[in-house]
Design a protein around this motif. Structure first.
Motif, PDB file in Angstrom:
ATOM      1  N   GLY A  81       0.698  -1.094  -0.014  1.00  0.00           N
ATOM      2  CA  GLY A  81      -0.086   0.106   0.116  1.00  0.00           C
ATOM      3  C   GLY A  81       0.824   1.218   0.095  1.00  0.00           C
ATOM      4  O   GLY A  81       1.847   1.236   0.885  1.00  0.00           O
TER       5      GLY A  81
ATOM      6  N   ILE B 153      -3.159   0.131  -3.745  1.00  0.00           N
ATOM      7  CA  ILE B 153      -3.055  -1.095  -3.012  1.00  0.00           C
ATOM      8  C   ILE B 153      -2.965  -2.206  -3.885  1.00  0.00           C
ATOM      9  O   ILE B 153      -3.723  -2.139  -4.856  1.00  0.00           O
ATOM     10  CB  ILE B 153      -4.273  -1.281  -2.115  1.00  0.00           C
TER      11      ILE B 153
ATOM     12  N   THR C 179      -2.029  -6.635  -4.331  1.00  0.00           N
ATOM     13  CA  THR C 179      -1.481  -7.796  -3.641  1.00  0.00           C
ATOM     14  C   THR C 179      -0.970  -8.651  -4.678  1.00  0.00           C
ATOM     15  O   THR C 179      -1.428  -8.740  -6.067  1.00  0.00           O
ATOM     16  CB  THR C 179      -2.541  -8.413  -2.772  1.00  0.00           C
TER      17      THR C 179
ATOM     18  N   PHE D 229      -2.770   5.944   2.143  1.00  0.00           N
ATOM     19  CA  PHE D 229      -2.912   4.841   2.615  1.00  0.00           C
ATOM     20  C   PHE D 229      -1.946   4.641   4.170  1.00  0.00           C
ATOM     21  O   PHE D 229      -0.795   5.257   4.253  1.00  0.00           O
ATOM     22  CB  PHE D 229      -2.182   3.373   1.664  1.00  0.00           C
TER      23      PHE D 229
ATOM     24  N   TRP E 122      -0.873  -1.793   7.349  1.00  0.00           N
ATOM     25  CA  TRP E 122      -1.555  -3.234   7.060  1.00  0.00           C
ATOM     26  C   TRP E 122      -1.418  -3.805   8.421  1.00  0.00           C
ATOM     27  O   TRP E 122      -0.576  -3.394   9.394  1.00  0.00           O
ATOM     28  CB  TRP E 122      -0.716  -4.219   6.434  1.00  0.00           C
TER      29      TRP E 122
ATOM     30  N   GLN F 170      -6.671  -3.606   5.902  1.00  0.00           N
ATOM     31  CA  GLN F 170      -6.326  -2.495   5.143  1.00  0.00           C
ATOM     32  C   GLN F 170      -6.832  -1.137   5.940  1.00  0.00           C
ATOM     33  O   GLN F 170      -7.824  -0.955   5.792  1.00  0.00           O
ATOM     34  CB  GLN F 170      -6.640  -2.802   3.592  1.00  0.00           C
TER      35      GLN F 170
ATOM     36  N   GLU G 172      -6.644   2.857   5.630  1.00  0.00           N
ATOM     37  CA  GLU G 172      -6.349   4.190   4.685  1.00  0.00           C
ATOM     38  C   GLU G 172      -6.942   5.161   5.685  1.00  0.00           C
ATOM     39  O   GLU G 172      -7.816   5.322   6.654  1.00  0.00           O
ATOM     40  CB  GLU G 172      -7.119   4.053   3.597  1.00  0.00           C
TER      41      GLU G 172
ATOM     42  N   GLN H 177      -9.354  -9.215  -1.455  1.00  0.00           N
ATOM     43  CA  GLN H 177     -10.241  -8.303  -0.645  1.00  0.00           C
ATOM     44  C   GLN H 177     -11.510  -8.837  -0.499  1.00  0.00           C
ATOM     45  O   GLN H 177     -12.399  -9.211  -1.258  1.00  0.00           O
ATOM     46  CB  GLN H 177     -10.134  -7.007  -1.130  1.00  0.00           C
TER      47      GLN H 177
END
Length: 179
Positions: free
Chosen positions: A89, A94, A96, A114, A117, A126, A128, A141
């Motif tokens: 992030g 973001i 993965t 961001f 984590w 996550q 933000e 997600q």
């Protein structure tokens, strides 16, 4: 540049500057995710190297994003070693990655900075400035919700207590549904 290693992975993060050997690493990379490098903002370069079958492999992520380095919004990384999943992030982005299969699993470019984590049991949080989300350990997600700063959260068993604007919500961590 920030560099760290864990298990079989070495991770390097460059902020605002292209690595000196970037072209050479890209030629050897098994995955290059640089489609967001042409956007405005600060450049962030992520290089992940690992040994597989006595061969050095590289995964390269490169993107430009707003808000990096502003008000504490620095890149944050979480490596889930059991699933070989990397969570990244930075600014508004973001992503993965599955490091075993060299694949981008999830990406999002929105938000307003961001933060970080967190790992809670079998879930990755996550956080933000204006969004809060939950991922599984494979980088998928599960859900996301809007939050207003300041915000905080607590976790007990499957209950997530999310507080923002002095209002408390009790949510199921797996679904995001109100309990």
């Amino acid at each position: 540049m920030i560099e760290f290693s864990t298990g079989n992975y070495k991770i390097q993060v460059f902020i605002g500057e292209e690595p000196i050997v970037y072209d050479i690493i890209c030629k050897a990379a098994v995955l290059i995710d640089d489609k967001d490098l042409k956007k405005s903002g600060t450049a962030v370069y992520l290089i992940v190297s690992s040994n597989k079958e006595d061969k050095l492999n590289y995964l390269v992520g490169a993107f430009c994003t707003e808000y990096v380095g502003i008000a504490g919004f620095y890149p944050a990384i979480h490596l889930e070693e059991q699933t070989h999943t990397l969570f990244v992030g930075a600014g508004t982005i973001i992503k993965t990655y599955n490091l075993l299969n060299n694949k981008l699993v999830f990406e999002k470019d929105s938000g307003l900075g961001f933060w970080t984590w967190y790992k809670l049991g079998d879930y990755i949080i996550q956080k933000e400035e204006i969004a809060f989300g939950v991922f599984n350990t494979k980088g998928e997600q599960l859900w996301e919700t809007f939050i207003s700063p300041p915000s905080n959260f607590e976790y007990t068993e499957r209950r997530l207590i999310l507080t923002d604007c002095d209002q408390e919500r009790v949510l199921d961590i797996a679904t995001g549904n109100n309990i």
